[in-house]
Design a protein around this motif. Structure first.
Motif, PDB file in Angstrom:
ATOM      1  N   ALA A 226      55.167  36.987  31.593  1.00 41.74           N
ATOM      2  CA  ALA A 226      55.619  37.846  32.685  1.00 41.74           C
ATOM      3  C   ALA A 226      54.446  38.512  33.397  1.00 41.74           C
ATOM      4  O   ALA A 226      53.357  38.661  32.842  1.00 41.74           O
ATOM      5  N   PHE A 227      54.704  38.938  34.639  1.00 42.97           N
ATOM      6  CA  PHE A 227      53.694  39.674  35.403  1.00 42.97           C
ATOM      7  C   PHE A 227      54.367  40.426  36.546  1.00 42.97           C
ATOM      8  O   PHE A 227      55.509  40.140  36.907  1.00 42.97           O
ATOM      9  N   ASN A 228      53.634  41.383  37.092  1.00 45.63           N
ATOM     10  CA  ASN A 228      54.044  42.092  38.298  1.00 45.63           C
ATOM     11  C   ASN A 228      52.977  41.882  39.363  1.00 45.63           C
ATOM     12  O   ASN A 228      51.784  41.820  39.043  1.00 45.63           O
ATOM     13  N   LEU A 229      53.400  41.830  40.604  1.00 41.34           N
ATOM     14  CA  LEU A 229      52.484  41.821  41.748  1.00 41.34           C
ATOM     15  C   LEU A 229      52.802  43.036  42.605  1.00 41.34           C
ATOM     16  O   LEU A 229      53.970  43.296  42.903  1.00 41.34           O
ATOM     17  N   LEU A 230      51.777  43.773  42.984  1.00 39.14           N
ATOM     18  CA  LEU A 230      51.968  44.977  43.787  1.00 39.14           C
ATOM     19  C   LEU A 230      51.038  44.952  44.993  1.00 39.14           C
ATOM     20  O   LEU A 230      49.911  44.473  44.903  1.00 39.14           O
ATOM     21  N   VAL A 231      51.535  45.489  46.092  1.00 43.91           N
ATOM     22  CA  VAL A 231      50.686  45.718  47.259  1.00 43.91           C
ATOM     23  C   VAL A 231      50.651  47.225  47.479  1.00 43.91           C
ATOM     24  O   VAL A 231      51.566  47.799  48.085  1.00 43.91           O
ATOM     25  N   PRO A 232      49.632  47.921  46.939  1.00 43.15           N
ATOM     26  CA  PRO A 232      49.536  49.366  47.141  1.00 43.15           C
ATOM     27  C   PRO A 232      49.308  49.685  48.616  1.00 43.15           C
ATOM     28  O   PRO A 232      48.683  48.907  49.341  1.00 43.15           O
ATOM     29  N   LYS A 233      49.800  50.803  49.052  1.00 41.91           N
ATOM     30  CA  LYS A 233      49.646  51.199  50.444  1.00 41.91           C
ATOM     31  C   LYS A 233      48.168  51.274  50.813  1.00 41.91           C
ATOM     32  O   LYS A 233      47.386  51.965  50.176  1.00 41.91           O
ATOM     33  N   GLY A 234      47.775  50.514  51.833  1.00 41.88           N
ATOM     34  CA  GLY A 234      46.397  50.538  52.305  1.00 41.88           C
ATOM     35  C   GLY A 234      45.438  49.697  51.493  1.00 41.88           C
ATOM     36  O   GLY A 234      44.221  49.765  51.728  1.00 41.88           O
ATOM     37  N   HIS A 235      45.947  48.893  50.548  1.00 46.62           N
ATOM     38  CA  HIS A 235      45.072  48.092  49.698  1.00 46.62           C
ATOM     39  C   HIS A 235      45.578  46.661  49.585  1.00 46.62           C
ATOM     40  O   HIS A 235      46.711  46.348  49.966  1.00 46.62           O
ATOM     41  N   GLU A 236      44.738  45.794  49.040  1.00 45.45           N
ATOM     42  CA  GLU A 236      45.132  44.418  48.834  1.00 45.45           C
ATOM     43  C   GLU A 236      46.037  44.285  47.615  1.00 45.45           C
ATOM     44  O   GLU A 236      46.098  45.177  46.768  1.00 45.45           O
ATOM     45  N   GLN A 237      46.707  43.162  47.520  1.00 40.97           N
ATOM     46  CA  GLN A 237      47.611  42.902  46.411  1.00 40.97           C
ATOM     47  C   GLN A 237      46.857  42.847  45.082  1.00 40.97           C
ATOM     48  O   GLN A 237      45.738  42.348  45.001  1.00 40.97           O
ATOM     49  N   VAL A 238      47.493  43.369  44.032  1.00 43.91           N
ATOM     50  CA  VAL A 238      46.939  43.322  42.681  1.00 43.91           C
ATOM     51  C   VAL A 238      48.013  42.773  41.755  1.00 43.91           C
ATOM     52  O   VAL A 238      49.201  42.712  42.105  1.00 43.91           O
ATOM     53  N   ALA A 239      47.615  42.375  40.552  1.00 45.21           N
ATOM     54  CA  ALA A 239      48.555  41.878  39.548  1.00 45.21           C
ATOM     55  C   ALA A 239      48.452  42.748  38.302  1.00 45.21           C
ATOM     56  O   ALA A 239      47.384  43.286  37.986  1.00 45.21           O
ATOM     57  N   TYR A 240      49.570  42.880  37.604  1.00 43.64           N
ATOM     58  CA  TYR A 240      49.610  43.695  36.395  1.00 43.64           C
ATOM     59  C   TYR A 240      50.296  42.900  35.300  1.00 43.64           C
ATOM     60  O   TYR A 240      51.394  42.354  35.498  1.00 43.64           O
ATOM     61  N   LEU A 241      49.648  42.813  34.146  1.00 44.35           N
ATOM     62  CA  LEU A 241      50.191  42.100  32.995  1.00 44.35           C
ATOM     63  C   LEU A 241      50.271  43.057  31.819  1.00 44.35           C
ATOM     64  O   LEU A 241      49.477  43.998  31.706  1.00 44.35           O
ATOM     65  N   GLU A 242      51.209  42.797  30.922  1.00 49.94           N
ATOM     66  CA  GLU A 242      51.270  43.588  29.699  1.00 49.94           C
ATOM     67  C   GLU A 242      51.728  42.674  28.568  1.00 49.94           C
ATOM     68  O   GLU A 242      52.828  42.112  28.621  1.00 49.94           O
ATOM     69  N   VAL A 243      50.890  42.517  27.560  1.00 54.09           N
ATOM     70  CA  VAL A 243      51.190  41.648  26.425  1.00 54.09           C
ATOM     71  C   VAL A 243      51.089  42.462  25.140  1.00 54.09           C
ATOM     72  O   VAL A 243      50.038  43.042  24.855  1.00 54.09           O
ATOM     73  N   GLN A 244      52.190  42.533  24.395  1.00 58.12           N
ATOM     74  CA  GLN A 244      52.216  43.286  23.140  1.00 58.12           C
ATOM     75  C   GLN A 244      51.682  44.707  23.312  1.00 58.12           C
ATOM     76  O   GLN A 244      50.939  45.229  22.474  1.00 58.12           O
ATOM     77  N   GLY A 245      52.057  45.326  24.431  1.00 52.87           N
ATOM     78  CA  GLY A 245      51.663  46.706  24.670  1.00 52.87           C
ATOM     79  C   GLY A 245      50.266  46.893  25.209  1.00 52.87           C
ATOM     80  O   GLY A 245      49.822  48.023  25.405  1.00 52.87           O
ATOM     81  N   HIS A 246      49.561  45.804  25.487  1.00 55.99           N
ATOM     82  CA  HIS A 246      48.208  45.903  26.013  1.00 55.99           C
ATOM     83  C   HIS A 246      48.217  45.565  27.502  1.00 55.99           C
ATOM     84  O   HIS A 246      48.430  44.411  27.888  1.00 55.99           O
TER      85      HIS A 246
END
Length: 287
Positions: A226-246
């Motif tokens: 799994a993953f998330n993709l975010l476009v923060p206001k005023g910034h480029e897109q980033v990705a967020y991963l979380e595996v076993q709480g890390h």
């Protein structure tokens, strides 16, 4: 023996007393609602909030926003009592700042300010879509076991994130959910039915699209998790991963592009939002 971490306040809101303000307002809401002869769903319908949110506010684990208090006061015949506490609530909101663990606060803040949010989920309903009962079932079965107090705090944190749907202008939000998520009845049949119903409710929003990736597909562009993709206001897109709480925040442009490319292919392969709604409704009928 109580671990030192359990003795420390989990959030700024607990440390500076903000949560006490929210609990105080909650203690006022419940008797006022009962005096008015309203159930939580009935009251929620009158003020534009779901019963899960009403329950959380009455227990003091969800922030009673000023606009809610303005609507609730005449409905509950509070004679201005709820409006009078708005300055204290606003001050508590400023002091609370965030209710998420230190390691998560960076991503949580980005999520609140994002103009686009995209989620690929493999095993569990994403937090922004969870009902209170579903979230509680998730944390109740967590290993190692969590205390009841910690479970309540984490449920409150999860529900507080859902205020992102109330922002204006709203963010563009999309989901690709593996079909297995729809078949796992966490919390039991009733809680699962309510969870599926919430997927339909949120998916009906103009700015939200929910798609299901059928289990029967013979090819899959992303088996890495799994993953998330975010476009923060005023910034480029980033990705967020979380595996076993890390957690891992990915900001390198090429790495983010590769993840976004996989997400685009999955959206093309998944059921359309309309067919997804039909599938969810079909699964609800079988419960």
């Amino acid at each position: 023996m109580v671990d030192e971490q359990e003795r420390r306040p989990d959030t700024p809101g607990q440390e500076n007393g903000a949560m006490g303000v929210f609990a105080m307002v909650g203690r006022q809401l419940k008797p006022l609602r009962e005096r008015a002869g309203l159930s939580q769903p009935e009251f929620g319908a009158l003020v534009g909030y779901g019963p899960d949110h009403i329950s959380a506010m009455e227990r003091g684990v969800r922030t009673p926003r000023p606009d809610f208090l303005v609507k609730a006061d005449p409905v509950l015949n509070a004679n201005g009592m709820l409006i009078a506490v708005i300055p204290e609530v606003e001050d508590a909101m400023r002091r609370a700042r965030t209710r998420h663990p230190e390691w998560y606060r960076g991503q949580a803040e980005m999520e609140k300010e994002a103009v686009e949010l995209h989620f690929y989920a493999t095993h569990a309903v994403p937090g922004l879509l969870q009902t209170e009962a579903h979230a509680r079932a998730v944390f109740a079965k967590y290993r190692p076991f969590l205390s009841e107090e910690t479970i309540e705090k984490r449920v409150a944190d999860r529900l507080s994130r859902q205020q992102v749907f109330e922002h204006w202008p709203p963010p563009i939000v999309s989901y690709v959910l593996e079909e297995t998520i729809l078949d796992r009845p966490l919390g039991g049949p009733r809680a699962h039915a309510d969870q599926l119903r919430r997927l339909l409710t949120i998916g009906d929003r103009q700015n939200v699209e929910i798609q299901v990736m059928p289990t029967r597909v013979e090819e899959h562009p992303n088996l890495d998790g799994a993953f998330n993709l975010l476009v923060p206001k005023g910034h480029e897109q980033v990705a967020y991963l979380e595996v076993q709480g890390h957690p891992q925040l990915i900001i390198t442009r090429e790495d983010v592009r590769e993840i976004a490319d996989r997400y685009g292919i999955m959206r093309a392969m998944a059921l359309t939002p309309e067919k997804t709604r039909a599938l969810i409704a079909e699964k609800m009928e079988k419960l």
